[in-house]
Design an enzyme around this catalytic site. Structure first.
Site, PDB file in Angstrom:
ATOM      1  CD  GLU A 122      -3.072  -1.080   2.156  1.00 26.63           C
ATOM      2  OE1 GLU A 122      -2.952  -0.274   3.104  1.00 26.63           O
ATOM      3  OE2 GLU A 122      -4.079  -1.808   2.022  1.00 26.63           O
ATOM      4  CD  GLU A 266      -4.067  -6.728   3.288  1.00 26.93           C
ATOM      5  OE1 GLU A 266      -4.940  -6.021   3.853  1.00 26.93           O
ATOM      6  OE2 GLU A 266      -2.847  -6.567   3.466  1.00 26.93           O
TER       7      GLU A 266
END
Length: 364
Positions: A122, A266
């Site tokens: 991220e 995820e």
């Protein structure tokens, strides 16, 4: 006519990239993230026993811990290791350090089926612009190290949060955020050349928590619902995860990468939360994860990419008691710290549980 060495080097690199076959780093449609920010979870060898008993083959970790790599040796489990964010700048500026890292954490474990290296997590959705600038260089240096060491079948990726998008509703409106796009497009160009997918962390749980008054919770949980209609694309969505995936596909198409695959690295639902996290319940977590398994077992794509079978890594194996943040952050596990199930979606766990067992035959 004399040809410069620089030209020959660049031409050789182009040939290498152009003729590099696409690396497959995912078997079936279902995988899991093995997070270890906890002081009470089972040892890696017991985790291997748990995963094999649950028939979960695709596993991601967030580092390259040698105790885990040793435990996975010879098991047949397919493992994606992580280069933590704290190493990305160093790997970007020093190719020798990247080579050493790959030698010590991949090549040194020939019997561990390491199928991928995730470069950070991220990063482009975060606030460290220097880290943004380092991501592509790190990815290239790690990739080049795998080639130099002749490590075949190791896919290079990085996972993005939805913060990289300017707007994702409706899906057809999605583009990459201004400022992020100048770093994203060169990265996508490189990943396109080496056959890597676009990896997205997508949480209907978080989206619902942010707008509980406007989002139907059934839509987030794969339950029966009217869904939404995207007026521009004229596509209908009966669940939020498919919409989130297609939003990413639209952003990729806008950026010029229509053929790139999206993989969910995820997703999950918290089973417990703080007072202001009312949706974080055992019932909702069970519903989301059970319905997610059913959806993946169908081996189908999304409304925009019906032939691109969706692949997902669920978050996560365990509740992680040492994670910072709200209570929900510590309660995404399918299993409790002792290895028993958090709730029943068809797995038995390492220990018996008081929950009734449900027999599932979902081949994902």
């Amino acid at each position: 006519m004399r040809i410069s060495r620089l030209f020959l080097f660049r031409f050789s690199l182009w040939l290498l990239l152009f003729f590099t076959p696409k690396v497959k780093a995912f078997t079936g449609t279902y995988g899991i993230n093995y997070g270890r920010i906890a002081d009470n979870i089972p040892t890696p060898d017991k985790v291997v026993t748990l995963l094999r008993a649950s028939k979960i083959k695709n596993v991601r970790i967030y580092d390259a811990d040698h105790s885990v790599l040793n435990a996975f040796s010879g098991t047949g489990l397919e493992l994606v290791v992580g280069l933590p964010n704290g190493f990305v700048k160093e790997m970007s500026t020093n190719a020798d350090h990247a080579l050493t890292w790959v030698k010590e954490n991949v090549q040194a474990f020939p019997k561990t089926n390491i199928v991928g290296i995730a470069i950070g997590n991220e990063i482009l959705g975060g606030s460290d612009v220097d880290l943004w600038a380092a991501l592509l260089g790190a990815a290239k240096n790690i990739y080049n190290a795998t080639k130099e060491l002749q490590l075949k079948g190791v896919q290079i990726t990085t996972a993005h949060s939805q913060a990289v998008f300017a707007d994702s509703y409706p899906p057809s409106s999605c583009i990459f955020k201004e400022g992020v796009d100048q770093y994203m497009k060169p990265l996508l160009e490189f990943f396109s050349q080496i056959g890597s997918p676009f990896c997205l962390n997508a949480y209907p749980f978080l989206a619902y928590m942010g707008s509980p008054d406007t989002i139907d919770i059934n839509y987030a949980l794969f339950q029966s619902t009217d869904g939404i209609d995207d007026k521009k694309s004229k596509l209908h969505y009966d669940n939020m995860l498919d919409a989130q995936v297609d939003a990413a596909y639209y952003a990729l198409e806008d950026a010029g990468f229509k053929k790139m695959e999206v993989i969910i690295t995820e997703t999950g639902w918290a089973s417990r939360g703080d007072d202001n996290e009312a949706a974080a319940t055992v019932d909702n977590a069970r519903t989301y994860n059970f319905n997610l398994r059913k959806r993946l077992a169908k081996k189908k794509g999304t409304p925009l990419r019906p032939k691109m079978v969706l692949k997902v890594y669920v978050f996560a194996v365990f509740n992680e008691n040492s994670k910072p943040g709200p209570t929900s952050e510590r309660n995404f596990g399918l299993f409790k710290a002792d290895g028993s199930i958090s709730y029943d979606i068809g797995y038995s766990g390492l220990k018996s549980s008081s929950a009734p067992s449900t027999v599932l035959s979902l081949k994902v």
